[in-house]
Design an enzyme around this catalytic site. Structure first.
Site, mmCIF file in Angstrom:
data_model
loop_
_atom_site.group_PDB
_atom_site.id
_atom_site.type_symbol
_atom_site.label_atom_id
_atom_site.label_comp_id
_atom_site.label_asym_id
_atom_site.label_seq_id
_atom_site.Cartn_x
_atom_site.Cartn_y
_atom_site.Cartn_z
ATOM 1 C CE LYS A 1 -2.276 0.819 3.874
ATOM 2 N NZ LYS A 1 -1.987 2.140 4.498
ATOM 3 C CB SER A 2 3.995 2.131 1.798
ATOM 4 O OG SER A 2 3.498 1.962 3.109
ATOM 5 N N GLY B 1 -5.848 7.750 5.707
ATOM 6 C CA GLY B 1 -4.999 8.849 6.152
ATOM 7 C C GLY B 1 -3.911 9.192 5.151
ATOM 8 C CB SER C 1 2.869 11.449 10.279
ATOM 9 O OG SER C 1 2.651 10.558 9.194
ATOM 10 C CB SER C 2 7.354 9.455 7.417
ATOM 11 O OG SER C 2 6.456 8.366 7.256
ATOM 12 C CG ASP D 1 2.186 0.995 9.826
ATOM 13 O OD1 ASP D 1 1.639 1.696 10.701
ATOM 14 O OD2 ASP D 1 2.199 1.313 8.620
ATOM 15 C CE LYS E 1 1.018 5.051 12.178
ATOM 16 N NZ LYS E 1 1.518 5.050 10.789
#
Length: 411
Positions: A22-23, A70, A144-145, A289, A316
């Site tokens: 997904k990333s 998100g 958050s990155s 995660d 999150k």
């Protein structure tokens, strides 16, 4: 409210085709769109988070509803800022509680036109695309990155490029590196200029064919299953040893919990070797995660732990630290939180619920991390199991194919 009851075998032999990362999917989609690519990346995930991104980029409606995604909220906020026209971006009620001020402030500093529609500092947003002329911003390194990645991906489109200075400790650095690697694959010139500064030249992306590899985060649940089993041999095609994904560290980490990884050119095989540490300490600042998976695994294996670097878990899909404390207590484990970033278990137990039912808090990783606990508990019930569609839609079918019994349960 849906509920399932899970019963698990003790031995596993399976081949599991994981979803794609997904990333990587969401970054590749944004970069491909900025490059003007006419072909979408191959092997896209069919998860909710990627689907909302695909729909938004293909259709570009006036109001974009990203639901609970998100990543899509952050990436599309930046993307729309350098696009054309005016759009509203919104999501679920939980999404409207997730802060976005830091990203909005950074984009406004660069010249973006963004308004808050409801609550100051939170979605929904109204964004009018414009040419951004700023070229220098500073951000705390412990945010958050995804904020940083959102800014990086649009920076080749800026008139003067962009220099980002990250102040203090940088968390989730592998996700920033993943973004930079993908940007450079599509023709950008983006690089670290020291420990805390990233420079991106004003150079247009070039469309490229791109294939998305399988998801190392999803692999973590099969590592957990292997660790909790009596014996297991599980093959996971599509995972690469030299991966862009920071969560590929899961292989090294689960070695400490008794799981061996064998690599081939295009797959890995997990085997239980039964040799686990007596105590596990780790800083998850670069792999947040994975934290839920390791919390459940260590408790089920009776391995005390101290996990730090968890500050991003507070923002999150839910407050994951609070959720883990509440749900592990149902199973008879007393966890302790310190400084909003450290979660530990020293072996303290309490009376477990006679028939525990795990709440998932609209968080896919709560459902997936707790399900393998059925191997040690005999059976386990989980509320709202459909949340896995966010990142791993066929998770329950894959568990069944590996020998789990999953049935709907009356509430």
């Amino acid at each position: 409210m849906a509920r399932i009851k899970i019963t698990a075998p003790q031995n596993f032999e399976a081949i599991i085709q994981l979803p794609s990362s997904k990333s990587i999917c969401n970054r590749a989609l944004i970069i491909n769109a900025l490059a003007g690519g006419t072909c979408v990346p191959e092997n896209l995930s069919d998860c909710d988070d990627t689907n909302v991104m695909v729909q938004a980029l293909q259709n570009m409606p006036e109001t974009i509803d990203i639901k609970a995604a998100g990543t899509a909220m952050r990436f599309l906020t930046a993307f729309l800022s350098v696009g054309q026209g005016t759009h509203t971006i919104t999501g679920t009620e939980r999404m409207k509680e997730r802060p976005i001020r830091l990203l909005v402030d950074a984009l406004r500093t660069l010249g973006a036109q963004i308004e808050y529609i409801e609550k100051e500092g939170f979605p929904p947003l109204r964004i009018t695309g414009t040419q951004l002329t700023g070229n220098n911003i500073s951000l705390p390194g412990n945010v958050s990155s995804q904020y940083i990645s959102a800014l990086l991906m649009i920076s080749p489109m800026l008139e003067n490029g962009l220099s980002i200075t990250l102040q203090g400790k940088i968390i989730s650095r592998p996700y920033i590196n993943l973004t930079l690697q993908l940007m450079n694959l599509f023709g950008a010139r983006a690089q670290w200029g020291g420990e805390n500064r990233i420079s991106v030249a004003p150079q247009a992306y070039k469309p490229q064919p791109f294939y998305v590899e399988s998801d190392w985060s999803a692999a973590s649940y099969w590592y957990e299953i292997t660790a909790l089993s009596e014996s297991a041999t599980i093959c996971l095609p599509g995972l690469l040893k030299e991966s862009f994904q920071g969560d590929a560290q899961v292989a090294r980490l689960f070695h400490h919990l008794g799981v061996e990884t064998t690599y081939t050119t295009d797959s890995i095989t997990l085997k239980k070797n039964g040799i686990a540490q007596n105590r596990f300490t780790y800083d998850f600042v670069n792999q947040p995660d994975l934290a839920q998976t390791f919390v459940v695994t260590c408790c089920m294996k009776n391995i005390p732990f101290c996990f730090s670097g968890l500050q991003s878990l507070k923002i999150k899909e839910t407050d994951r630290i609070a959720a883990l404390i509440a749900e592990m207590k149902k199973l008879g484990y007393i966890l302790t939180e310190n400084n909003n970033s450290v979660l530990s278990w020293n072996g303290e137990r309490c009376q477990p619920d006679p028939h525990p039912v795990i709440d998932t808090y609209e968080d896919h990783r709560m459902a997936m991390a707790f399900a393998p606990a059925a191997i040690r508990l005999g059976t386990l019930s989980i509320n709202n199991p459909q949340v896995v569609s966010k990142s791993y839609p066929h998770y329950w079918n894959d568990l069944k194919s590996a020998g789990f019994n999953i049935e709907k349960e009356e509430e």
